[in-house]
Design an enzyme around this catalytic site. Structure first.
Site, PDB file in Angstrom:
ATOM      1  N   GLU A 111       0.839  -1.194   0.000  1.00 20.00           N
ATOM      2  CA  GLU A 111       0.000   0.000   0.000  1.00 20.00           C
ATOM      3  C   GLU A 111       0.873   1.241   0.000  1.00 20.00           C
ATOM      4  O   GLU A 111       2.097   1.172   0.155  1.00 20.00           O
ATOM      5  CB  GLU A 111      -0.957  -0.002   1.200  1.00 20.00           C
ATOM      6  CG  GLU A 111      -2.029  -1.075   1.095  1.00 20.00           C
ATOM      7  CD  GLU A 111      -3.113  -0.950   2.146  1.00 20.00           C
ATOM      8  OE1 GLU A 111      -3.071  -0.001   2.946  1.00 20.00           O
ATOM      9  OE2 GLU A 111      -4.005  -1.813   2.171  1.00 20.00           O
ATOM     10  N   HIS A 226      -8.850  10.305   2.463  1.00 26.09           N
ATOM     11  CA  HIS A 226      -8.486   9.168   1.621  1.00 26.09           C
ATOM     12  C   HIS A 226      -8.628   9.574   0.165  1.00 26.09           C
ATOM     13  O   HIS A 226      -9.638  10.168  -0.226  1.00 26.09           O
ATOM     14  CB  HIS A 226      -9.383   7.965   1.927  1.00 26.09           C
ATOM     15  CG  HIS A 226      -8.836   6.676   1.403  1.00 26.09           C
ATOM     16  ND1 HIS A 226      -8.818   6.372   0.060  1.00 26.09           N
ATOM     17  CD2 HIS A 226      -8.267   5.616   2.042  1.00 26.09           C
ATOM     18  CE1 HIS A 226      -8.275   5.187  -0.109  1.00 26.09           C
ATOM     19  NE2 HIS A 226      -7.934   4.697   1.080  1.00 26.09           N
ATOM     20  N   ARG A 272      -0.872   9.578   1.443  1.00 22.73           N
ATOM     21  CA  ARG A 272      -2.260   9.903   1.126  1.00 22.73           C
ATOM     22  C   ARG A 272      -2.526  11.396   0.955  1.00 22.73           C
ATOM     23  O   ARG A 272      -3.337  11.789   0.121  1.00 22.73           O
ATOM     24  CB  ARG A 272      -3.182   9.315   2.197  1.00 22.73           C
ATOM     25  CG  ARG A 272      -3.300   7.822   2.099  1.00 22.73           C
ATOM     26  CD  ARG A 272      -4.161   7.234   3.185  1.00 22.73           C
ATOM     27  NE  ARG A 272      -4.354   5.802   2.964  1.00 22.73           N
ATOM     28  CZ  ARG A 272      -5.023   5.011   3.783  1.00 22.73           C
ATOM     29  NH1 ARG A 272      -5.546   5.494   4.891  1.00 22.73           N
ATOM     30  NH2 ARG A 272      -5.159   3.728   3.506  1.00 22.73           N
ATOM     31  N   HIS A 329     -11.306  10.534   6.063  1.00 19.58           N
ATOM     32  CA  HIS A 329     -11.120   9.102   6.289  1.00 19.58           C
ATOM     33  C   HIS A 329     -10.641   8.763   7.696  1.00 19.58           C
ATOM     34  O   HIS A 329     -11.114   7.804   8.297  1.00 19.58           O
ATOM     35  CB  HIS A 329     -10.125   8.570   5.263  1.00 19.58           C
ATOM     36  CG  HIS A 329      -9.917   7.087   5.314  1.00 19.58           C
ATOM     37  ND1 HIS A 329     -10.958   6.187   5.208  1.00 19.58           N
ATOM     38  CD2 HIS A 329      -8.783   6.333   5.456  1.00 19.58           C
ATOM     39  CE1 HIS A 329     -10.477   4.948   5.270  1.00 19.58           C
ATOM     40  NE2 HIS A 329      -9.176   5.005   5.447  1.00 19.58           N
ATOM     41  N   ARG A 364      -1.589   9.367   8.830  1.00 22.66           N
ATOM     42  CA  ARG A 364      -1.494   7.934   9.108  1.00 22.66           C
ATOM     43  C   ARG A 364      -0.989   7.142   7.907  1.00 22.66           C
ATOM     44  O   ARG A 364      -1.472   7.308   6.790  1.00 22.66           O
ATOM     45  CB  ARG A 364      -2.867   7.388   9.524  1.00 22.66           C
ATOM     46  CG  ARG A 364      -2.882   5.876   9.712  1.00 22.66           C
ATOM     47  CD  ARG A 364      -4.227   5.398  10.196  1.00 22.66           C
ATOM     48  NE  ARG A 364      -5.300   5.573   9.236  1.00 22.66           N
ATOM     49  CZ  ARG A 364      -5.585   4.702   8.271  1.00 22.66           C
ATOM     50  NH1 ARG A 364      -4.846   3.626   8.110  1.00 22.66           N
ATOM     51  NH2 ARG A 364      -6.600   4.913   7.457  1.00 22.66           N
TER      52      ARG A 364
END
Length: 523
Positions: A111, A226, A272, A329, A364
């Site tokens: 990811e 997100h 992100r 998100h 995050r």
């Protein structure tokens, strides 16, 4: 009703805690809707852990700190990333199944912002659902779950120790629950934005309640958006996991141009905040953005949940592209807590997304949220199992209600969401932040911090919590005059050295007003 441990919320942190609490202790879980209605249940990607022989927790930690733009607490990062493999193996030993390859080895996904394949997943893209249901179905007889109970007050005694909660059932009946240990595990506040991946119940209740009670709240400016939510007619209807890009999908324009090509070395797997800001810049100019999934041959098998969601919303996957837009998100901030979940109020704890431990920093890292929930649930269970703390009294100190004779004005919830998205969303700047703060303060926030919510309707209670959380985020976003992680200021587009490790901490004063300090921390 009395118990040893009272947990508000039913996500992964809550259920991990409840499962690991000693059978000698009585536990009550209070949830606003149903036990499996949580953001944890919606989590698609997986759990980050250094399982591969080519990986180690130090690499995981460095990736976490890089994504968090060095705002993280380094010791917290070290402890959680080091513990991650053990937490995964414990789940497996207890009977939780994760996806494996033909040789029986755990499948590890990639990811965004990870330097190695380290994402453990279950059911393809249904990891959260699998783990949450496993934990929920593993609870002991000492655990009682009370569903559809809306907590609207944390109770304190004359020493300001937290001694339980007050809340309301759907029929309007008000009840109090008392406990030596009260745990806020209510998740974040995604539903204060119009575009979000969050469950409909996630309106920041627990964080607002803790703040109203005197708990310190920090890092509220850091909201992660997100990059890829399924976008239908200008609305977001669900999450398209970052794991899709990890399998090779690329972000493209209507004409097929790759938008991340020259933006970041990791391209579509950049952190992100960078991907979200890039997509937002195209959308702002009226261009649609899509995920090109043409390189994923087994898309429907690898991502069954996403496939189902796309089909239900009329997306023809044979065209090999999915329309996406960014939305709120994950909140990196929250109730300030240590690695045992302890807050500055005796008897009150915070774990999961409602808490801020310093693990996530300013942004995050993908698949670190379920990991943190597992870790904090485990830590707090160990602490409570050996604790001897008891509150000095269960006698409730009645709340001093200020300005109670004033009529309570509350806006429409959708207006709060739209205004937050427009003014305190992905891109922020001083004029719109000040204008929004002025709008929020027209609703007399100091009064809202002290009013009796007991006889308000559930929707009005949610509006109160949404206004308080929006106010805290807006004040923090205005105060931090730089861009870092999930906080992007168009008028201060770069990170500033003087803001490194500085935290904006909010704490309610006795008079109901807010006092916040910008303090330097070395971690």
């Amino acid at each position: 009703m009395h118990s040893d441990v009272l947990i508000i919320g039913s996500g992964i942190a809550s259920l991990q805690l409840a499962k690991l609490i000693s059978n000698d202790l009585n536990v009550i879980i209070l949830t606003k809707s149903k036990i499996f209605h949580s953001n944890s249940n919606l989590a698609q990607g997986g759990i980050a852990a250094t399982i591969s022989v080519t990986d180690d927790f130090k690499k995981h930690g460095l990736d976490t700190i890089e994504a968090g733009r060095f705002h993280n607490n380094a010791e917290v990062v070290k402890r959680i990333t080091k513990k991650a493999p053990e937490l995964i193996h414990q789940l497996i030993e207890d009977g939780c199944a994760f996806d494996r390859d033909q040789n029986g080895n755990l499948q590890l996904g990639m990811e965004g912002a990870h330097s190695e394949k380290r994402i453990v997943h279950g059911g393809g893209d249904a990891t959260g659902k699998r783990v949450v249901e496993f934990l929920g179905n593993s609870l002991g007889r000492n655990v009682t779950v009370v569903e559809n109970f809306f907590v609207h007050e944390l109770l304190q005694n004359h020493k300001k120790e937290c001694i339980g909660v007050k809340g309301t059932y759907p029929n309007g009946k008000i009840s109090c629950f008392f406990a030596a240990h009260t745990v806020v595990a209510t998740g974040g506040c995604g539903q204060i934005y119009s575009l979000t991946s969050s469950e409909y119940t996630i309106t920041g209740d627990g964080i607002a309640l803790a703040y109203m009670t005197g708990a310190a709240v920090t890092d509220m400016e850091f909201m992660q958006f997100h990059p890829t939510l399924l976008s239908i007619d200008g609305k977001t209807v669900g999450l398209i996991s970052e794991a899709v890009r990890g399998e090779g999908a690329r972000l493209i324009t209507e004409q097929g141009d790759f938008i991340m090509k020259n933006v970041h070395p990791y391209k579509d797997l950049a952190p992100r905040h960078i991907v979200s800001q890039t997509i937002y810049s195209y959308l702002k100019n009226g261009e649609k953005i899509y995920l090109d999934i043409s390189c994923i041959n087994d898309f429907q098998q690898r991502f069954p949940s996403i496939t189902k969601m796309c089909i239900e919303n009329g997306i023809d996957l044979s065209e090999k592209r999915i329309p996406v837009a960014p939305g709120s998100h994950f909140l990196m901030g929250g109730i300030e807590a240590d690695l045992m979940g302890r807050t500055n109020i005796n008897g009150l704890y915070a774990i999961g997304e409602a808490a801020c431990t310093g693990f996530h920093g300013a942004n995050r890292l993908a698949s670190n949220s379920l990991l943190e929930g597992l870790f904090m649930g485990n830590q707090l269970a160990q602490f409570i199992n050996r604790a001897v703390y008891k509150p000095s009294s269960y006698f409730i100190k009645e709340k001093e209600v200020l300005n109670d004779d004033k009529p309570i004005m509350l806006p429409n919830a959708n207006e709060i969401k739209e205004r937050m998205m427009d003014n305190v969303g992905i891109v922020r700047e001083e004029n719109s932040l000040r204008k929004h703060l002025e709008w929020l303060e027209n609703y007399d926030i100091p009064n809202l911090l002290s009013i009796n919510l007991s006889y308000m309707s559930p929707s009005d209670k949610e509006k109160v919590f949404m206004l308080i959380i929006s106010w805290l985020i807006t004040k923090s976003a205005l105060a931090r005059t730089e861009s870092r992680g999930g906080h992007f200021r168009e008028d201060y587009p770069k990170e500033k050295e003087k803001w490194l490790k500085r935290k904006i901490i909010h704490k309610k004063e006795e008079a109901g007003k807010d006092e916040y300090n910008q303090i330097a921390k070395t971690t």
